[in-house]
Design an enzyme around this catalytic site. Structure first.
Site, PDB file in Angstrom:
ATOM      1  NE  ARG A   1      -0.945  -1.129 -16.407  1.00 26.96           N
ATOM      2  CZ  ARG A   1      -1.272  -2.348 -16.127  1.00 26.96           C
ATOM      3  NH1 ARG A   1      -2.093  -2.992 -16.920  1.00 26.96           N
ATOM      4  NH2 ARG A   1      -0.793  -2.936 -15.080  1.00 26.96           N
TER       5      ARG A   1
ATOM      6  CD  GLU B   1       0.539  -3.763 -10.388  1.00 30.38           C
ATOM      7  OE1 GLU B   1       1.236  -4.528 -11.053  1.00 30.38           O
ATOM      8  OE2 GLU B   1      -0.681  -3.915 -10.279  1.00 30.38           O
TER       9      GLU B   1
ATOM     10  CG  HIS C   1      -1.109  -5.390 -20.774  1.00 32.66           C
ATOM     11  ND1 HIS C   1      -0.284  -6.478 -20.579  1.00 32.66           N
ATOM     12  CD2 HIS C   1      -1.650  -5.118 -19.562  1.00 32.66           C
ATOM     13  CE1 HIS C   1      -0.319  -6.838 -19.308  1.00 32.66           C
ATOM     14  NE2 HIS C   1      -1.160  -6.041 -18.668  1.00 32.66           N
TER      15      HIS C   1
ATOM     16  CG  HIS D   1       2.010  -3.058 -19.407  1.00 36.36           C
ATOM     17  ND1 HIS D   1       3.221  -2.526 -19.032  1.00 36.36           N
ATOM     18  CD2 HIS D   1       1.481  -3.592 -18.287  1.00 36.36           C
ATOM     19  CE1 HIS D   1       3.408  -2.743 -17.744  1.00 36.36           C
ATOM     20  NE2 HIS D   1       2.362  -3.383 -17.258  1.00 36.36           N
TER      21      HIS D   1
ATOM     22  NE  ARG E   1      -6.436  -4.553 -16.968  1.00 33.17           N
ATOM     23  CZ  ARG E   1      -5.349  -5.114 -16.428  1.00 33.17           C
ATOM     24  NH1 ARG E   1      -5.381  -5.614 -15.212  1.00 33.17           N
ATOM     25  NH2 ARG E   1      -4.238  -5.184 -17.119  1.00 33.17           N
TER      26      ARG E   1
HETATM   27  P1  FAD Z   1      -6.875 -16.319 -19.940  1.00 32.03           P
HETATM   28  O1  FAD Z   1      -6.098 -16.518 -18.722  1.00 32.03           O
HETATM   29  O2  FAD Z   1      -6.221 -15.662 -21.086  1.00 32.03           O
HETATM   30  O3  FAD Z   1      -7.386 -17.748 -20.385  1.00 32.03           O
HETATM   31  C1  FAD Z   1      -8.031 -17.933 -21.615  1.00 32.03           C
HETATM   32  C2  FAD Z   1      -8.280 -19.411 -21.816  1.00 32.03           C
HETATM   33  O4  FAD Z   1      -9.194 -19.571 -22.880  1.00 32.03           O
HETATM   34  C3  FAD Z   1      -7.049 -20.224 -22.182  1.00 32.03           C
HETATM   35  O5  FAD Z   1      -7.115 -21.450 -21.501  1.00 32.03           O
HETATM   36  C4  FAD Z   1      -7.223 -20.459 -23.681  1.00 32.03           C
HETATM   37  O6  FAD Z   1      -6.624 -21.648 -24.160  1.00 32.03           O
HETATM   38  C5  FAD Z   1      -8.719 -20.570 -23.755  1.00 32.03           C
HETATM   39  N1  FAD Z   1      -9.320 -20.308 -25.062  1.00 32.03           N
HETATM   40  C6  FAD Z   1      -9.304 -19.159 -25.782  1.00 32.03           C
HETATM   41  N2  FAD Z   1     -10.055 -19.305 -26.886  1.00 32.03           N
HETATM   42  C7  FAD Z   1     -10.544 -20.564 -26.858  1.00 32.03           C
HETATM   43  C8  FAD Z   1     -11.376 -21.320 -27.722  1.00 32.03           C
HETATM   44  N3  FAD Z   1     -11.882 -20.816 -28.853  1.00 32.03           N
HETATM   45  N4  FAD Z   1     -11.664 -22.612 -27.398  1.00 32.03           N
HETATM   46  C9  FAD Z   1     -11.136 -23.167 -26.278  1.00 32.03           C
HETATM   47  N5  FAD Z   1     -10.351 -22.494 -25.422  1.00 32.03           N
HETATM   48  C10 FAD Z   1     -10.068 -21.206 -25.715  1.00 32.03           C
HETATM   49  N6  FAD Z   1      -3.944  -8.764 -14.568  1.00 32.03           N
HETATM   50  C11 FAD Z   1      -3.917  -8.519 -13.246  1.00 32.03           C
HETATM   51  O7  FAD Z   1      -4.971  -8.326 -12.626  1.00 32.03           O
HETATM   52  N7  FAD Z   1      -2.718  -8.534 -12.586  1.00 32.03           N
HETATM   53  C12 FAD Z   1      -1.527  -8.756 -13.212  1.00 32.03           C
HETATM   54  O8  FAD Z   1      -0.482  -8.777 -12.582  1.00 32.03           O
HETATM   55  C13 FAD Z   1      -1.537  -8.974 -14.609  1.00 32.03           C
HETATM   56  N8  FAD Z   1      -0.388  -9.178 -15.295  1.00 32.03           N
HETATM   57  C14 FAD Z   1      -0.436  -9.488 -16.628  1.00 32.03           C
HETATM   58  C15 FAD Z   1       0.747  -9.781 -17.297  1.00 32.03           C
HETATM   59  C16 FAD Z   1       0.696 -10.169 -18.634  1.00 32.03           C
HETATM   60  C17 FAD Z   1       1.965 -10.475 -19.366  1.00 32.03           C
HETATM   61  C18 FAD Z   1      -0.551 -10.254 -19.298  1.00 32.03           C
HETATM   62  C19 FAD Z   1      -0.617 -10.667 -20.728  1.00 32.03           C
HETATM   63  C20 FAD Z   1      -1.723  -9.938 -18.622  1.00 32.03           C
HETATM   64  C21 FAD Z   1      -1.677  -9.559 -17.288  1.00 32.03           C
HETATM   65  N9  FAD Z   1      -2.844  -9.256 -16.586  1.00 32.03           N
HETATM   66  C22 FAD Z   1      -2.803  -9.001 -15.247  1.00 32.03           C
HETATM   67  C23 FAD Z   1      -4.158  -9.461 -17.199  1.00 32.03           C
HETATM   68  C24 FAD Z   1      -4.693 -10.831 -16.741  1.00 32.03           C
HETATM   69  O9  FAD Z   1      -3.632 -11.747 -16.681  1.00 32.03           O
HETATM   70  C25 FAD Z   1      -5.741 -11.367 -17.671  1.00 32.03           C
HETATM   71  O10 FAD Z   1      -6.684 -10.374 -17.963  1.00 32.03           O
HETATM   72  C26 FAD Z   1      -6.467 -12.547 -17.025  1.00 32.03           C
HETATM   73  O11 FAD Z   1      -5.546 -13.529 -16.633  1.00 32.03           O
HETATM   74  C27 FAD Z   1      -7.475 -13.124 -17.995  1.00 32.03           C
HETATM   75  O12 FAD Z   1      -7.934 -14.340 -17.485  1.00 32.03           O
HETATM   76  P2  FAD Z   1      -9.003 -15.142 -18.330  1.00 32.03           P
HETATM   77  O13 FAD Z   1      -9.305 -16.370 -17.558  1.00 32.03           O
HETATM   78  O14 FAD Z   1     -10.097 -14.231 -18.712  1.00 32.03           O
HETATM   79  O15 FAD Z   1      -8.232 -15.504 -19.687  1.00 32.03           O
HETATM   80  C1  SIN Z   2       1.880  -5.728 -14.452  1.00 35.54           C
HETATM   81  O1  SIN Z   2       2.370  -6.530 -13.658  1.00 35.54           O
HETATM   82  O2  SIN Z   2       2.401  -4.664 -14.770  1.00 35.54           O
HETATM   83  C2  SIN Z   2       0.580  -6.069 -15.062  1.00 35.54           C
HETATM   84  C3  SIN Z   2      -0.488  -5.784 -14.115  1.00 35.54           C
HETATM   85  C4  SIN Z   2      -1.803  -5.758 -14.818  1.00 35.54           C
HETATM   86  O3  SIN Z   2      -1.861  -5.861 -16.035  1.00 35.54           O
HETATM   87  O4  SIN Z   2      -2.800  -5.593 -14.112  1.00 35.54           O
END
Ligand code: FAD
Ligand code: SIN
Length: 546
Positions: free
Chosen positions: A290, A121, A351, A244, A386
């Protein structure tokens, strides 16, 4: 406290969030301690399950820790904390191996390290991204969720929304501030419950929903950042919101990401007349970091007065696209775009939240007993921008160290906090106030605090945000809480943190570009805000190293 008020058994660890960060902490804790995991919507909703491209692993013979740290620093535009980047890079191979052991079906390559296919990437010098085709996040989330569901020591509470951290202030204690648990709204029963805890882990994801156009799911309302802020913790680098470059532009599908891995495999960005334009912006073309690609697209869209640009992958061929990007292929086809024959209309969209709750490498916040992991944090890894696929990695590596620290701290018997008091409030009469303010906030953030900023627009945004805050605080004080109101309250806190941080940065760096300060200063520090006063006075700000 009277003896009768001390609970007999130690309180569980309460983890707020069931994404990769929350589930990683839960699985590492649960062998030795009871855990409760809250998710405010259905358990599969969150950014993790939407992740496409993959997770970084320094695995290949052509790769090294040095190289990954350097790429992270280059993307982060001078604000990456080297110690954090190195620690996370050093643990990346172990993190990917743990996911493999947990049953994640990564795309295989018999010749690849650990038998995995690695993709590439923007900003990465080599192929180092383990992935499950273009639906890596779902593969990871499904596998970990299955383990969590089978674990006798983990209780999952779906549709429970944490609303505030319980601190010494709620217990009217004069002692050193600490965290005693959490108040949470049981959404189906419309009741606020009091959850005493040995420790609370905020793993609530980012704040992308503060913008009108975002790749983020509905869960991303910055709840953990806002709760930690209200509890008195420092919040860092909130001006660095990552846009993004390639979100699908389609009237029926506003938040669908077209993964960067597609550019990694050779797709080109073009103007509607078919001209490639990235050469005018960066010698790395489509694989520049990005911030550069998103700004280039924004520039070209404004220059030509167009609503989108095109991502052309047609030359990669139908069978390659079907094999490597099956989810995107199918979704676009469903919307009438055959990506093997037509370029894909794309626009930048909010993003990733690079800033958040300031933590150390164990996830410790400023409040003893309160931890934070994942996108909700500021650890120093992402700096001013990032590097792709570093986020999932951060969740796994620091999720584990956080669990270890909680176990080392030992079980606690917190005093019973007071129950939530609803005696002075009534049911809300007009939901339209909340809906209107949601829309207004997200639109003003998009228009005034987007990819290119000016001081005047930021000041206008801050003025509007303060008015919105007054209305929302008034509503909060008088009416029974519900999810929309609580999310709006958190979004307003996050919006204010973003704008105040942006106003304090008198330069352009990484994701923060200001027309009034177009140059990059020779020396710069992270922006860290501390809520010096509880009653609406200005937050105090200082550089993390200053
Ligand atoms: P999340 O996975 O967002 O989980 C948050 C959790 O908290 C959920 O269960 C939600 O219900 C809960 N929650 C929130 N507020 C509350 C509350 N007040 N009370 C109770 N529960 C709550 N990163 C990469 O490294 N590689 C990738 O390929 C990539 N692709 C991406 C593609 C997309 C479309 C997006 C949007 C992001 C992508 N990212 C990627 C970023 C990455 O997915 C996220 O940064 C990462 O998954 C965050 O994980 P997390 O556990 O911190 O939060
Ligand atoms: C993507 O697949 O382009 C998202 C990857 C990331 O947010 O790290």
């Amino acid at each position: 406290m009277p003896e009768s008020e001390v609970p007999a058994s130690p309180a569980p660890v309460v983890i707020v969030g069931a994404g990769l960060a929350g589930l990683t902490v839960a699985l590492h804790l649960a062998q030795r301690h009871p855990v409760v995991v809250l998710a405010k919507r259905n358990i599969d909703e969150g950014a993790t399950a939407w992740a496409q491209g993959g997770i970084v692993g320094v695995l290949g013979d052509d790769d090294s820790i040095e190289s990954h740290v350097r790429d992270t620093q280059d993307a982060g535009a001078g604000l990456v904390d080297e110690q954090t980047a190195r620690f996370i890079a050093e643990h990346s191979a172990e993190a990917v191996a743990w996911l493999v052991e947990s049953g994640v079906p990564f795309s295989p390559d018999p010749q690849g390290p650990l038998g995995l296919h690695l993709t590439r990437e923007g900003g990465h010098a080599v192929r180092r991204i383990a992935h499950a085709a273009d639906a890596t996040g779902k593969a990871i989330h499904d596998a970990l969720l299955e383990r969590v569901r089978q674990h006798p020591n983990i209780t999952l509470r779906e549709r429970w929304m944490a609303l505030d951290v319980i601190t010494s202030r709620h217990l009217r204690r004069e002692e050193q501030p600490q965290c005693y648990g959490i108040y949470a709204l049981d959404i189906d029963h419309q009741r606020v419950e009091t959850l005493p805890a040995t420790a609370v882990v905020l793993a609530t994801g980012g704040a992308g929903k503060v913008y009108r156009y975002t790749t983020n799911p509905d869960t991303a309302t910055g709840d953990g950042i806002a709760m930690a802020w209200r509890a008195g913790c420092r919040i860092g680098n909130m001006e660095f919101i990552q846009f993004h470059p390639t979100c699908l532009y389609h009237p029926q599908e506003r938040s669908f990401l077209i993964t960067e891995a597609m550019r990694g495999e050779g797709a080109h960005l073009k103007l509607p007349d078919g001209t490639r334009f990235m050469a005018a912006h960066d010698e790395r073309l489509e694989l520049a970091p990005r911030d550069i690609v998103a700004r280039a697209i924004d520039f070209e869209m404004k220059r030509h007065g167009i609503d989108y640009v095109l991502l052309d992958a047609t030359h990669l061929g139908e069978s390659f696209l079907r094999e490597h990007f099956p989810t995107i292929y199918a979704r676009c086809l469903h919307l009438g775009i055959d990506i093997a024959r037509q370029p894909i209309p794309v626009v930048p969209a909010a993003h990733y939240t690079c800033g958040g709750v300031v933590t150390d490498l164990q996830g410790r916040t400023d409040l003893p007993g309160l931890y934070a992991v994942g996108e909700t944090t500021y650890t120093g890894l992402h700096g001013a921008n990032r590097l792709a696929s570093n986020s999932l990695l951060e969740c796994v590596v620091l999720g584990r160290t956080c669990a270890r620290d909680i176990l080392d701290r030992g079980a606690k018997h917190p005093p019973l906090p007071p129950a939530w008091d609803e005696s002075q409030v009534e049911n809300a009469d007009e939901q339209v106030v909340i809906a209107h303010n949601w829309d207004e906030l997200r639109l003003l953030m998009w228009n005034y605090v987007g990819i290119v900023r000016t001081t005047k627009r930021l000041e206008r945004a801050l003025h509007r945000i303060k008015l919105l805050r007054t209305e929302i605080d008034d509503y909060y004080a008088n009416f029974r809480v519900n999810r929309d109101l609580l999310e709006l309250r958190n979004l307003v806190d996050c919006a204010e943190l973003i704008v105040r941080s942006a106003l304090m940065r008198h330069e352009s760096r990484g994701l923060h570009y200001s027309r009034d300060f177009p140059h990059t200063l020779p020396v710069s520090f992270p922006t860290v805000l501390l809520r010096a006063h509880r009653d609406g006075k200005k937050p105090k700000a200082y550089g993390l190293s200053g």
